[in-house]
Design an enzyme around this catalytic site. Structure first.
Site, PDB file in Angstrom:
ATOM      1  N   LYS A 216       0.810  -1.225   0.000  1.00  0.00           N
ATOM      2  CA  LYS A 216       0.000   0.000   0.000  1.00  0.00           C
ATOM      3  C   LYS A 216       0.839   1.268   0.000  1.00  0.00           C
ATOM      4  O   LYS A 216       2.020   1.266   0.345  1.00  0.00           O
ATOM      5  CB  LYS A 216      -0.966  -0.021   1.195  1.00  0.00           C
ATOM      6  CG  LYS A 216      -2.094  -1.009   0.942  1.00  0.00           C
ATOM      7  CD  LYS A 216      -3.202  -0.915   1.946  1.00  0.00           C
ATOM      8  CE  LYS A 216      -4.275  -1.936   1.575  1.00  0.00           C
ATOM      9  NZ  LYS A 216      -5.302  -2.063   2.608  1.00  0.00           N
TER      10      LYS A 216
ATOM     11  N   ARG B  10      -3.097  -9.908   5.799  1.00  0.00           N
ATOM     12  CA  ARG B  10      -3.518 -10.069   4.395  1.00  0.00           C
ATOM     13  C   ARG B  10      -2.393  -9.549   3.507  1.00  0.00           C
ATOM     14  O   ARG B  10      -2.124  -8.355   3.491  1.00  0.00           O
ATOM     15  CB  ARG B  10      -4.800  -9.269   4.158  1.00  0.00           C
ATOM     16  CG  ARG B  10      -5.343  -9.344   2.734  1.00  0.00           C
ATOM     17  CD  ARG B  10      -6.573  -8.448   2.573  1.00  0.00           C
ATOM     18  NE  ARG B  10      -7.156  -8.564   1.251  1.00  0.00           N
ATOM     19  CZ  ARG B  10      -6.730  -7.876   0.195  1.00  0.00           C
ATOM     20  NH1 ARG B  10      -5.729  -7.042   0.304  1.00  0.00           N
ATOM     21  NH2 ARG B  10      -7.320  -8.030  -0.977  1.00  0.00           N
TER      22      ARG B  10
HETATM   23  N1  HH2 Z   1      -7.216  -3.977   1.103  1.00  0.00           N
HETATM   24  C1  HH2 Z   1      -7.504  -4.134  -0.223  1.00  0.00           C
HETATM   25  C2  HH2 Z   1      -8.549  -4.963  -0.604  1.00  0.00           C
HETATM   26  N2  HH2 Z   1      -9.262  -5.648   0.319  1.00  0.00           N
HETATM   27  N3  HH2 Z   1      -9.673  -6.247   2.569  1.00  0.00           N
HETATM   28  C3  HH2 Z   1      -9.398  -6.124   3.870  1.00  0.00           C
HETATM   29  N4  HH2 Z   1     -10.084  -6.825   4.792  1.00  0.00           N
HETATM   30  N5  HH2 Z   1      -8.394  -5.294   4.309  1.00  0.00           N
HETATM   31  C4  HH2 Z   1      -7.656  -4.555   3.441  1.00  0.00           C
HETATM   32  O1  HH2 Z   1      -6.764  -3.810   3.911  1.00  0.00           O
HETATM   33  C5  HH2 Z   1      -7.924  -4.662   2.041  1.00  0.00           C
HETATM   34  C6  HH2 Z   1      -8.971  -5.536   1.632  1.00  0.00           C
HETATM   35  C7  HH2 Z   1      -6.711  -3.409  -1.266  1.00  0.00           C
HETATM   36  O2  HH2 Z   1      -5.581  -4.144  -1.632  1.00  0.00           O
HETATM   37  P1  HH2 Z   1      -5.364  -5.052  -2.973  1.00  0.00           P
HETATM   38  O3  HH2 Z   1      -6.201  -6.255  -2.978  1.00  0.00           O
HETATM   39  O4  HH2 Z   1      -3.936  -5.260  -3.110  1.00  0.00           O
HETATM   40  O5  HH2 Z   1      -5.739  -4.108  -4.133  1.00  0.00           O
HETATM   41  P2  HH2 Z   1      -6.992  -4.097  -5.060  1.00  0.00           P
HETATM   42  O6  HH2 Z   1      -8.116  -3.593  -4.244  1.00  0.00           O
HETATM   43  O7  HH2 Z   1      -6.589  -3.153  -6.157  1.00  0.00           O
HETATM   44  O8  HH2 Z   1      -7.248  -5.465  -5.551  1.00  0.00           O
END
Ligand code: HH2
Length: 276
Positions: A219, A253
């Site tokens: 992030k 995560r």
């Molecule tokens: N962050 C993202 C997506 N889902 N769920 C939870 N519970 N906590 C988080 O911090 C969280 C989440 C964003 O990250 P990422 O999956 O890498 O990106 P994208 O939303 O572009 O798929």
């Protein structure tokens, strides 16, 4: 203890949730995991590396990302969820849409990971009518605009109060606490300072009596601290997630499961050390 459908996690050690993006517009895996086959192979590799739960998502929630239709999201995630569940793996569905939650649970997902904390009409019911677990995440605003001007009088009190309310709403709908996980939502309507205060005080969220999940992998808060682009934030992520685990997080995560697994093995050995 965390009950997730046919799985029970004792939580005697921190768990790793591996990120499986089936989103062509995802900020970190953009374009690489579009195809279900690739996503499945990637997820199987994460499981091999030590992921306890595979978090399958078909809609990016990064700041400014475009929304995805229900049909498109279902087409992206269902084949992946079905294939992983059929292999006996614990699958979580990263979605805010109640219809996708229901279909994902039918396809074998044992957890719903919702950045809206089940606030969409029908979302609480979708989980309540199943034996799946739910991860309730805090977000200020909407993904499209949430990073424009995040503002809190007291970020810790507000996030904690919100999560307590959502735990109560789930309890009222018949979802027992042992099926819930809470998450402060790093980067979701938060400045770097907000994220750091939440991380430093994560033990206060753990006092709500529900396991805490921390997700900071790749992030922008890590980019702000190190000056590194998204593909070079692995070490920073390990440090951030270990700081979270040391303050009571029970699930992390992450995208880089192998590195996190090594770090947690060292951390657990230190925690369990005894003189012979
Ligand atoms: N962050 C993202 C997506 N889902 N769920 C939870 N519970 N906590 C988080 O911090 C969280 C989440 C964003 O990250 P990422 O999956 O890498 O990106 P994208 O939303 O572009 O798929």
């Amino acid at each position: 203890m965390l009950r997730c459908g046919r799985f029970t996690f004792p939580l005697d050690r921190p768990l790793i949730m591996g990120v499986v993006n089936v989103t062509p517009d995802s900020f970190s895996d953009g374009g690489r995991l579009q195809d279900a086959r690739q996503a499945i192979d990637h997820a199987l590799m994460l499981a091999e590396q030590g992921a306890d739960i595979l978090d399958v998502g078909g809609e990016s929630t990064r700041p400014g990302a475009a929304p995805v239709s229900i049909e498109e999201e279902l087409q992206r995630v269902l084949p992946v969820i079905e294939a992983l569940a059929a292999r006996g793996l614990a699958v979580s569905a990263d979605t805010r849409k109640p219809r996708v939650m229901k279909a994902a649970i039918e396809a074998g997902a044992v957890m719903v990971n919702d950045v809206m904390a089940l606030r969409e009409p029908g979302a609480i019911e979708a989980v309540a009518q199943s034996d799946a677990a739910a991860c309730l995440m805090h977000m200020q605003g909407e993904p499209q605009t949430m990073q424009a001007a995040p503002h809190y009088a007291n970020v810790l009190a507000e996030v904690s109060g919100f999560l307590a309310q959502r735990i109560a709403a789930c309890a009222a709908a018949g979802i027992r606490q042992n099926r819930l996980v809470i998450d402060p939502g790093f980067g979701f309507g938060k400045t770097l300072a907000h994220n750091l205060v939440l991380l430093k005080n994560l033990d206060r969220l753990a006092e709500l009596g529900v396991p805490v999940l921390a997700g900071m992998s790749r992030k922008s808060m890590l980019g702000a601290l190190t000056g590194k682009p998204v593909d070079q934030r692995e070490y920073a992520g390990i440090a951030a997630h270990l700081a979270a685990v040391a303050r009571g997080a029970r699930i992390v995560r992450v995208h880089d499961v192998a590195a996190m697994k090594d770090a947690l093995q060292v951390w657990e050995a230190v925690e369990g050390a005894q003189e012979e």
